[in-house]
Motif scaffolding. Sequence first.
Motif, mmCIF file in Angstrom:
data_model
loop_
_atom_site.group_PDB
_atom_site.id
_atom_site.type_symbol
_atom_site.label_atom_id
_atom_site.label_comp_id
_atom_site.label_asym_id
_atom_site.label_seq_id
_atom_site.Cartn_x
_atom_site.Cartn_y
_atom_site.Cartn_z
ATOM 1 N N LYS A 87 -49.043 2.279 30.926
ATOM 2 C CA LYS A 87 -50.463 2.447 31.243
ATOM 3 C C LYS A 87 -51.026 3.686 30.573
ATOM 4 O O LYS A 87 -52.075 3.634 29.911
ATOM 5 N N GLU A 88 -50.336 4.816 30.692
ATOM 6 C CA GLU A 88 -50.845 6.069 30.139
ATOM 7 C C GLU A 88 -50.834 6.068 28.615
ATOM 8 O O GLU A 88 -51.658 6.751 27.991
ATOM 9 N N ASP A 89 -49.914 5.310 28.014
ATOM 10 C CA ASP A 89 -49.821 5.242 26.555
ATOM 11 C C ASP A 89 -50.564 4.046 25.964
ATOM 12 O O ASP A 89 -50.465 3.803 24.756
ATOM 13 N N PHE A 90 -51.283 3.295 26.811
ATOM 14 C CA PHE A 90 -52.097 2.156 26.363
ATOM 15 C C PHE A 90 -51.254 1.109 25.636
ATOM 16 O O PHE A 90 -51.687 0.506 24.653
ATOM 17 N N ILE A 91 -50.049 0.881 26.128
ATOM 18 C CA ILE A 91 -49.143 -0.082 25.499
ATOM 19 C C ILE A 91 -49.351 -1.454 26.125
ATOM 20 O O ILE A 91 -49.345 -1.603 27.345
ATOM 21 N N ASP A 92 -49.526 -2.459 25.287
ATOM 22 C CA ASP A 92 -49.669 -3.836 25.763
ATOM 23 C C ASP A 92 -48.326 -4.553 25.837
ATOM 24 O O ASP A 92 -48.086 -5.336 26.745
ATOM 25 N N VAL A 93 -47.478 -4.301 24.855
ATOM 26 C CA VAL A 93 -46.151 -4.934 24.792
ATOM 27 C C VAL A 93 -45.135 -3.862 24.409
ATOM 28 O O VAL A 93 -45.290 -3.191 23.391
ATOM 29 N N LEU A 94 -44.115 -3.713 25.244
ATOM 30 C CA LEU A 94 -43.059 -2.743 24.980
ATOM 31 C C LEU A 94 -41.743 -3.485 24.784
ATOM 32 O O LEU A 94 -41.319 -4.258 25.644
ATOM 33 N N CYS A 95 -41.097 -3.242 23.657
ATOM 34 C CA CYS A 95 -39.811 -3.874 23.348
ATOM 35 C C CYS A 95 -38.725 -2.807 23.371
ATOM 36 O O CYS A 95 -38.874 -1.752 22.757
ATOM 37 N N PHE A 96 -37.634 -3.099 24.068
ATOM 38 C CA PHE A 96 -36.571 -2.103 24.186
ATOM 39 C C PHE A 96 -35.209 -2.763 24.114
ATOM 40 O O PHE A 96 -35.071 -3.967 24.334
ATOM 41 N N ALA A 104 -53.270 -7.231 16.047
ATOM 42 C CA ALA A 104 -52.135 -6.589 16.706
ATOM 43 C C ALA A 104 -51.594 -5.483 15.820
ATOM 44 O O ALA A 104 -51.649 -5.566 14.588
ATOM 45 N N VAL A 105 -51.047 -4.444 16.470
ATOM 46 C CA VAL A 105 -50.422 -3.323 15.778
ATOM 47 C C VAL A 105 -48.985 -3.225 16.265
ATOM 48 O O VAL A 105 -48.726 -3.196 17.475
ATOM 49 N N PHE A 106 -48.045 -3.190 15.327
ATOM 50 C CA PHE A 106 -46.617 -3.108 15.638
ATOM 51 C C PHE A 106 -46.118 -1.764 15.117
ATOM 52 O O PHE A 106 -46.132 -1.521 13.910
ATOM 53 N N CYS A 107 -45.658 -0.915 16.024
ATOM 54 C CA CYS A 107 -45.325 0.454 15.635
ATOM 55 C C CYS A 107 -44.092 0.943 16.374
ATOM 56 O O CYS A 107 -43.979 0.790 17.596
ATOM 57 N N THR A 108 -43.183 1.560 15.636
ATOM 58 C CA THR A 108 -42.033 2.177 16.266
ATOM 59 C C THR A 108 -42.443 3.486 16.920
ATOM 60 O O THR A 108 -43.322 4.201 16.418
ATOM 61 N N HIS A 109 -41.825 3.794 18.039
ATOM 62 C CA HIS A 109 -42.087 5.077 18.693
ATOM 63 C C HIS A 109 -41.407 6.200 17.924
ATOM 64 O O HIS A 109 -41.964 7.296 17.803
ATOM 65 N N ALA A 117 -31.655 -10.316 24.806
ATOM 66 C CA ALA A 117 -30.338 -9.871 24.367
ATOM 67 C C ALA A 117 -30.385 -8.513 23.680
ATOM 68 O O ALA A 117 -29.375 -7.815 23.625
ATOM 69 N N ASN A 118 -31.553 -8.124 23.165
ATOM 70 C CA ASN A 118 -31.681 -6.872 22.410
ATOM 71 C C ASN A 118 -33.139 -6.706 21.983
ATOM 72 O O ASN A 118 -33.966 -7.600 22.217
ATOM 73 N N ALA A 119 -33.443 -5.595 21.346
ATOM 74 C CA ALA A 119 -34.812 -5.364 20.887
ATOM 75 C C ALA A 119 -35.206 -6.313 19.766
ATOM 76 O O ALA A 119 -36.385 -6.655 19.622
ATOM 77 N N THR A 120 -34.245 -6.748 18.964
ATOM 78 C CA THR A 120 -34.554 -7.687 17.886
ATOM 79 C C THR A 120 -35.148 -8.966 18.456
ATOM 80 O O THR A 120 -36.157 -9.486 17.941
ATOM 81 N N VAL A 132 -48.157 -3.171 20.206
ATOM 82 C CA VAL A 132 -46.744 -3.482 20.447
ATOM 83 C C VAL A 132 -45.912 -2.285 20.005
ATOM 84 O O VAL A 132 -45.984 -1.863 18.844
ATOM 85 N N VAL A 133 -45.111 -1.739 20.899
ATOM 86 C CA VAL A 133 -44.293 -0.562 20.614
ATOM 87 C C VAL A 133 -42.814 -0.941 20.603
ATOM 88 O O VAL A 133 -42.328 -1.589 21.531
ATOM 89 N N ASP A 134 -42.130 -0.511 19.545
ATOM 90 C CA ASP A 134 -40.680 -0.655 19.456
ATOM 91 C C ASP A 134 -40.060 0.634 19.988
ATOM 92 O O ASP A 134 -40.134 1.684 19.348
ATOM 93 N N ALA A 135 -39.449 0.546 21.164
ATOM 94 C CA ALA A 135 -38.858 1.717 21.812
ATOM 95 C C ALA A 135 -37.346 1.753 21.647
ATOM 96 O O ALA A 135 -36.653 2.405 22.442
ATOM 97 N N SER A 136 -36.818 1.087 20.630
ATOM 98 C CA SER A 136 -35.368 1.017 20.452
ATOM 99 C C SER A 136 -34.719 2.389 20.388
ATOM 100 O O SER A 136 -33.643 2.608 20.952
ATOM 101 N N GLN A 137 -35.359 3.324 19.674
ATOM 102 C CA GLN A 137 -34.758 4.642 19.481
ATOM 103 C C GLN A 137 -35.223 5.673 20.496
ATOM 104 O O GLN A 137 -34.599 6.733 20.632
ATOM 105 N N SER A 138 -36.288 5.389 21.215
ATOM 106 C CA SER A 138 -36.853 6.392 22.124
ATOM 107 C C SER A 138 -36.571 6.119 23.590
ATOM 108 O O SER A 138 -36.613 7.046 24.409
ATOM 109 N N GLY A 139 -36.299 4.871 23.957
ATOM 110 C CA GLY A 139 -36.068 4.545 25.358
ATOM 111 C C GLY A 139 -34.891 5.325 25.919
ATOM 112 O O GLY A 139 -33.783 5.260 25.381
#
Length: 376
Positions: A185-194, A139-144, A69-72, A170-177
């Motif tokens: 693959k190029e950014d070595f992201i395992d989990v992308l949330c958008f 795990a590392v959780f980081c906003t883009h 339903a959302n990035a949350t 784990v990357v939070d792409a809420s503001q960058s997507g």
Amino acid sequence: MIYLDNAATSFYRPPQVAEAVVQAMTSLGNAARGTHGAAMAGARAVFEARQTLADFFGAEGPEQVAFTANATESLNMAVKGLLNPGDTAVTTVMEHNSVLRPLYEMEARGVNLKMISTDAVGRLDMEAMKRAVFSGAAAVFCTHASNLTGNVNDIRQIGRWCREAGAVFVVDASQSGGILPIHMKEDFIDVLCFTGHKGLMGPQGTGGICLRKGIFIRPLVTGGSGIKTFDRKHPEVMPEALEAGTLNGHGIRGLKAGVDYIQRTGIDEIFRKENALARAFYDRVCEIPGIRIYGDFENPVRIPVIALNLGDEDSGRVSDWLAVEGDICTRSGGHCAPLMHRAFGTENQGMVRFSFSSFNTMEDVKAAAAALKNYE
């Protein structure tokens, strides 16, 4: 109306987004819930959206994209589905409450939480991040990109460290997507949330999570999946593993239309225009007496967000005045980013945030800057 609250939700969207939603509402059945024509049309629409987003984000295939339903919701899935008591999780003070609150819940259940700080202009302490990653992080959780300062993190470097250390990134792409290029693959992201309703220009109530193959997340919700009806356990195969219940097929069709628009227009062109507008606004307001503007404006790679305060004025009062006097839409208060406000000492005052879209104009910029200069 001058709408400058795009970091909260897009307002001006390509007309084909609404057209796609209307068309879907009058033609699509429930995806994966039948073999009749309407159901199959729904399944095709959802698959096409998966393929579009997999290509857009550099995922390993459409099956690795699950809709939410959302990035949350996506971030809750990642936090609660990856971590176990005794694990070490690393995150940053730049995060939204959609990351922080689930992590605090997991900390209460026995997860060791490490928080990486920023400098005086909100830039992430990369050396501290590197040390934390190589100190046994699970795990590392980081906003883009920060929804408050507009600062952008070097996710490729962080991702490379995580891959070397064996930590899930784990990357939070809420503001960058939809604004900055992202390639899993190029950014070595395992989990992308958008989320779908901001830079991707889709409807509210859409979002998703992309997994690298080999990454397993415990489902946040279980139930109907359209497959393996007689199994007592929810399916573990992607994407059904993370999609319990009926999908928002109508919204997903609109989300695909938004991403199609971005791909046709070019993400680099969108980035260029939005940042030109934000920079023009910054140049016009930075000389206002008593103004404080937050973030790193030396780095040309930033999202089109400018947060500021006028002296000691309450941010809510300034934002309300802009809305009443100039019909200018901004966002005031805490922006669900409590640790960044604490770092800047603005917990009580908040900030006034201006966030720009490629559909805004230079006339919008001039009017907003003039109104701020004339604030009473």
